[in-house]
Motif scaffolding. Structure first.
Motif, PDB file in Angstrom:
ATOM      1  N   LYS A 133      15.310   0.080  -4.523  1.00 18.72           N
ATOM      2  CA  LYS A 133      15.203   0.750  -5.828  1.00 18.72           C
ATOM      3  C   LYS A 133      14.041   0.180  -6.629  1.00 18.72           C
ATOM      4  O   LYS A 133      13.288   0.910  -7.251  1.00 18.72           O
ATOM      5  N   TRP A 134      13.890  -1.150  -6.622  1.00 19.83           N
ATOM      6  CA  TRP A 134      12.779  -1.782  -7.338  1.00 19.83           C
ATOM      7  C   TRP A 134      11.434  -1.309  -6.799  1.00 19.83           C
ATOM      8  O   TRP A 134      10.504  -1.089  -7.563  1.00 19.83           O
ATOM      9  N   LEU A 135      11.331  -1.140  -5.478  1.00 19.21           N
ATOM     10  CA  LEU A 135      10.103  -0.602  -4.896  1.00 19.21           C
ATOM     11  C   LEU A 135       9.869   0.825  -5.384  1.00 19.21           C
ATOM     12  O   LEU A 135       8.760   1.175  -5.790  1.00 19.21           O
ATOM     13  N   ASP A 136      10.916   1.605  -5.332  1.00 16.73           N
ATOM     14  CA  ASP A 136      10.841   3.002  -5.758  1.00 16.73           C
ATOM     15  C   ASP A 136      10.440   3.127  -7.231  1.00 16.73           C
ATOM     16  O   ASP A 136       9.710   4.045  -7.609  1.00 16.73           O
ATOM     17  N   ASP A 137      10.904   2.194  -8.060  1.00 16.81           N
ATOM     18  CA  ASP A 137      10.615   2.205  -9.498  1.00 16.81           C
ATOM     19  C   ASP A 137       9.364   1.411  -9.860  1.00 16.81           C
ATOM     20  O   ASP A 137       9.084   1.200 -11.041  1.00 16.81           O
ATOM     21  N   TYR A 138       8.623   0.928  -8.853  1.00 16.59           N
ATOM     22  CA  TYR A 138       7.400   0.149  -9.047  1.00 16.59           C
ATOM     23  C   TYR A 138       7.640  -1.145  -9.829  1.00 16.59           C
ATOM     24  O   TYR A 138       6.748  -1.633 -10.521  1.00 16.59           O
ATOM     25  N   GLN A 139       8.842  -1.711  -9.701  1.00 22.76           N
ATOM     26  CA  GLN A 139       9.133  -2.991 -10.355  1.00 22.76           C
ATOM     27  C   GLN A 139       8.660  -4.169  -9.503  1.00 22.76           C
ATOM     28  O   GLN A 139       8.522  -5.282 -10.007  1.00 22.76           O
ATOM     29  N   ILE A 140       8.463  -3.922  -8.200  1.00 27.72           N
ATOM     30  CA  ILE A 140       7.944  -4.942  -7.285  1.00 27.72           C
ATOM     31  C   ILE A 140       6.858  -4.320  -6.422  1.00 27.72           C
ATOM     32  O   ILE A 140       6.769  -3.093  -6.300  1.00 27.72           O
ATOM     33  N   ASP A 141       6.046  -5.184  -5.835  1.00 22.68           N
ATOM     34  CA  ASP A 141       4.955  -4.728  -4.961  1.00 22.68           C
ATOM     35  C   ASP A 141       5.336  -4.794  -3.490  1.00 22.68           C
ATOM     36  O   ASP A 141       4.867  -4.005  -2.678  1.00 22.68           O
TER      37      ASP A 141
END
Length: 141
Positions: A48-56
């Protein structure tokens, strides 16, 4: 990281990513001006974080079809049994033998891999308890 001299890399990872400290240490020695921001979560959270651009970059227990991925390692799964269980003396327990067994299902990253393994074999997964990262039990009625 070719050409990257400074900046920040945000990494989402599983608690089980025991190799991460040595990788970060190695990267910091090669790229001293790069900052690493780490965020621990479950595989679903990392995706989810990847999908939301919260992580690289994300380190998860199983690949996601909607992201590019590199397999870092394949792990074996273990079955933990009480001493008096009918499988306790077996060296190897197959997934087929686990069909319809009441299982304790660990949340936190491996649910997808276990669920997928049962689904690929078109087998029933019978979950009696869930264990989260705090090691608490919740009964499925």
């Amino acid at each position: 990281m070719k050409g990257l001299k400074s900046g920040k890399i945000r990494i989402g990872y599983l608690q089980q990513a025991y190799f991460l400290p040595s990788v970060i240490s190695h990267m910091k020695s090669r790229y001293p001006n790069i900052k690493f921001e780490l965020k621990e979560g479950s595989s679903d959270q990392v995706k989810k974080w990847l999908d939301d651009y919260q992580i690289d970059v994300g380190i998860a227990a199983s690949p996601a079809d909607d992201f590019e991925y590199i397999m870092l390692k394949k792990d074996k799964m273990a079955v933990v049994l009480p001493p008096d269980h009918r499988f306790a003396e077996k060296e190897i327990v197959t997934i087929e033998e686990l069909e319809n067994e009441e299982l304790i299902f660990c949340k936190g990253g491996h649910e997808a891999a276990v669920t997928e393994a049962f689904a690929n074999k078109k087998m029933n997964l019978s979950v009696k308890y869930f264990v989260d990262v705090l090691k608490e039990f919740s009964t499925v009625e």
